[in-house]
Design an enzyme around this catalytic site. Structure first.
Site, PDB file in Angstrom:
ATOM      1  N   ARG A 150       0.864  -1.175   0.000  1.00 26.43           N
ATOM      2  CA  ARG A 150       0.000   0.000   0.000  1.00 26.43           C
ATOM      3  C   ARG A 150       0.902   1.227   0.000  1.00 26.43           C
ATOM      4  O   ARG A 150       2.041   1.192   0.486  1.00 26.43           O
ATOM      5  CB  ARG A 150      -0.900   0.024   1.235  1.00 26.43           C
ATOM      6  CG  ARG A 150      -1.856  -1.159   1.362  1.00 26.43           C
ATOM      7  CD  ARG A 150      -2.682  -1.034   2.635  1.00 26.43           C
ATOM      8  NE  ARG A 150      -3.650  -2.109   2.782  1.00 26.43           N
ATOM      9  CZ  ARG A 150      -3.436  -3.236   3.455  1.00 26.43           C
ATOM     10  NH1 ARG A 150      -2.254  -3.432   4.037  1.00 26.43           N
ATOM     11  NH2 ARG A 150      -4.379  -4.154   3.548  1.00 26.43           N
ATOM     12  N   LYS A 181      -2.704  -2.185   7.688  1.00 27.47           N
ATOM     13  CA  LYS A 181      -3.952  -1.752   8.307  1.00 27.47           C
ATOM     14  C   LYS A 181      -4.144  -2.475   9.641  1.00 27.47           C
ATOM     15  O   LYS A 181      -3.793  -3.634   9.797  1.00 27.47           O
ATOM     16  CB  LYS A 181      -5.131  -2.036   7.387  1.00 27.47           C
ATOM     17  CG  LYS A 181      -5.244  -1.090   6.204  1.00 27.47           C
ATOM     18  CD  LYS A 181      -6.516  -1.352   5.419  1.00 27.47           C
ATOM     19  CE  LYS A 181      -6.694  -0.348   4.290  1.00 27.47           C
ATOM     20  NZ  LYS A 181      -7.931  -0.591   3.517  1.00 27.47           N
ATOM     21  N   HIS A 261      -2.510   2.297  -5.827  1.00 21.33           N
ATOM     22  CA  HIS A 261      -3.341   1.130  -5.568  1.00 21.33           C
ATOM     23  C   HIS A 261      -3.574   0.316  -6.839  1.00 21.33           C
ATOM     24  O   HIS A 261      -3.848  -0.882  -6.767  1.00 21.33           O
ATOM     25  CB  HIS A 261      -4.672   1.554  -4.936  1.00 21.33           C
ATOM     26  CG  HIS A 261      -5.045   0.708  -3.752  1.00 21.33           C
ATOM     27  ND1 HIS A 261      -4.279   0.643  -2.613  1.00 21.33           N
ATOM     28  CD2 HIS A 261      -6.093  -0.145  -3.555  1.00 21.33           C
ATOM     29  CE1 HIS A 261      -4.841  -0.188  -1.751  1.00 21.33           C
ATOM     30  NE2 HIS A 261      -5.937  -0.688  -2.301  1.00 21.33           N
ATOM     31  N   ARG A 264      -0.888  -2.129  -6.842  1.00 24.21           N
ATOM     32  CA  ARG A 264      -1.178  -3.183  -5.863  1.00 24.21           C
ATOM     33  C   ARG A 264      -2.194  -4.171  -6.445  1.00 24.21           C
ATOM     34  O   ARG A 264      -2.046  -5.385  -6.310  1.00 24.21           O
ATOM     35  CB  ARG A 264      -1.697  -2.553  -4.573  1.00 24.21           C
ATOM     36  CG  ARG A 264      -2.113  -3.549  -3.487  1.00 24.21           C
ATOM     37  CD  ARG A 264      -2.413  -2.777  -2.206  1.00 24.21           C
ATOM     38  NE  ARG A 264      -3.221  -3.515  -1.264  1.00 24.21           N
ATOM     39  CZ  ARG A 264      -2.758  -4.354  -0.346  1.00 24.21           C
ATOM     40  NH1 ARG A 264      -1.451  -4.578  -0.282  1.00 24.21           N
ATOM     41  NH2 ARG A 264      -3.564  -4.965   0.496  1.00 24.21           N
ATOM     42  N   HIS A 287      -4.543  -9.108   3.769  1.00 27.07           N
ATOM     43  CA  HIS A 287      -5.994  -9.061   3.972  1.00 27.07           C
ATOM     44  C   HIS A 287      -6.376  -9.928   5.167  1.00 27.07           C
ATOM     45  O   HIS A 287      -5.980 -11.098   5.241  1.00 27.07           O
ATOM     46  CB  HIS A 287      -6.737  -9.566   2.728  1.00 27.07           C
ATOM     47  CG  HIS A 287      -6.708  -8.609   1.590  1.00 27.07           C
ATOM     48  ND1 HIS A 287      -6.987  -8.974   0.290  1.00 27.07           N
ATOM     49  CD2 HIS A 287      -6.446  -7.270   1.545  1.00 27.07           C
ATOM     50  CE1 HIS A 287      -6.893  -7.926  -0.496  1.00 27.07           C
ATOM     51  NE2 HIS A 287      -6.563  -6.881   0.233  1.00 27.07           N
ATOM     52  N   TYR A 296     -10.236 -10.575  -6.697  1.00 32.10           N
ATOM     53  CA  TYR A 296      -9.250 -10.745  -7.760  1.00 32.10           C
ATOM     54  C   TYR A 296      -9.526 -11.991  -8.601  1.00 32.10           C
ATOM     55  O   TYR A 296      -9.016 -12.106  -9.709  1.00 32.10           O
ATOM     56  CB  TYR A 296      -7.839 -10.788  -7.168  1.00 32.10           C
ATOM     57  CG  TYR A 296      -7.462  -9.471  -6.544  1.00 32.10           C
ATOM     58  CD1 TYR A 296      -7.174  -8.362  -7.337  1.00 32.10           C
ATOM     59  CD2 TYR A 296      -7.460  -9.312  -5.160  1.00 32.10           C
ATOM     60  CE1 TYR A 296      -6.866  -7.147  -6.767  1.00 32.10           C
ATOM     61  CE2 TYR A 296      -7.153  -8.082  -4.590  1.00 32.10           C
ATOM     62  CZ  TYR A 296      -6.856  -7.011  -5.397  1.00 32.10           C
ATOM     63  OH  TYR A 296      -6.566  -5.798  -4.825  1.00 32.10           O
TER      64      TYR A 296
END
Length: 321
Positions: A150, A181, A261, A264, A287, A296
């Site tokens: 990120r 995150k 992004h 990414r 994630h 994806y």
């Protein structure tokens, strides 16, 4: 619309115009929404005060099947909900038929990813900037596309590990250690091309200070310890990375402006296309939930569908009824 229904609508619009002091455009939109409601009630043969929950649900389904977006339906329902809430306060209905009705969920847009050829073209591009800027930007591109970082993780990287470092590159192990995150740390591999780009950047970047001796920048972090810095010596910001990538994509001749992004997304999509390892991609991206990564698989299917349409001799034959 019956005279009674028309009077109710006009009285409500007067209420929102005078009592709630809503803007004229908002009142106009409410009027349009209530016009739709009145038309539906007239077709169903019911007065506005006799509309029930099953009526609202049926009309929502009709709007959805007619192609109205989930957001558009949500706005209409909001107008209807406010109207019946007012009727309830006036003692004209016993319950709000719109209260528990929700609009259909809008399909989540697919993340934008570059085609493999475009991503390689972008990563291989060399600008006419001075060697210092070109080395820095090349290393940024390689880390974003090659490791799926990120942009916040990227600009948080320090030159070396330290007790205050949010992230760093282990040059010997060829790994990036980042703070993602939810303050979750993860390690991701750094490819050979990215390592070469990083080595080139570190050679041109200039000497770095230690965390204790370095000046503190506006973001509250030690500028001299930052891996990626601007020409003024302070830690590079996410906004600056966005601007540099956009400019670089234009110079590279790509049809779309590239942002962090997007690289990414391209990383995730291309790794999944090659490996089919959804769990592995989940770990690489950091994630917490596999459902976040599953988007994806839709990109991967689109890629396969396009390849099929372009290559298979019977792909474009129409089915016989």
């Amino acid at each position: 619309m019956t005279a009674d229904d028309s009077a109710l609508v006009e009285k409500y619009l007067e209420f929102v115009r005078v009592e709630k002091r809503l803007a004229a455009r908002t009142v106009e939109l409410y009027s349009l929404d209530l016009g739709r409601l009145s038309e539906q009630a007239t077709r169903a043969g019911v007065a506005l005060r006799d509309v029930r929950n099953h009526h609202i649900r049926r009309w929502v389904a009709q709007m959805h099947s007619a192609g109205r977006s989930g957001r558009g339906i949500a706005l209409i329902l909001s107008g209807w909900r406010g109207f019946y809430a007012w009727l309830g306060r006036e003692g004209l209905v016993s319950s709000n038929p719109v209260q528990d009705v929700r609009s259909p969920k809008a399909p989540k847009p697919l993340p934008k990813a570059l085609a493999v050829d475009d991503a390689v073209q972008f990563a291989d591009f060399e600008s006419d900037d001075n060697a210092w800027l070109e080395a820095r930007d090349a290393a940024i591109v390689e880390l974003l596309y090659g490791s799926g970082l990120r942009v916040g993780e990227l600009v948080g990287l320090d030159v070396v590990a330290g007790k205050d470092a949010k992230g760093w590159i282990d040059m010997q192990a060829a790994e990036a250690h980042v703070l993602g995150k939810g303050s979750k740390r993860r390690s991701v591999p750094v490819g050979a091309t990215a390592m070469q780009a990083l080595q080139r950047w570190l050679e041109l970047r200039g000497p770095s200070g230690t965390a204790t001796a370095a000046p503190v920048d506006a973001a509250g972090s030690h500028a001299a310890s930052a891996l990626f810095i601007g020409r003024n010596g302070t830690r590079l910001t996410a906004q600056s990375v966005w601007q540099r990538l956009k400019r670089r994509s234009q110079l590279a001749g790509l049809n779309v402006p590239v942002h962090p992004h997007m690289l990414r997304h391209s990383f995730a999509s291309h790794v999944l296309q090659s490996s089919g390892d959804l769990r592995g991609v989940q770990e690489l991206l950091g994630h917490a939930n596999i459902t976040t990564t599953q988007v994806y698989t839709r990109l991967d299917f689109q890629h396969l569908a396009k390849a099929y349409d372009a290559a298979h001799p019977r792909a474009k034959l129409k089915r016989q009824p």
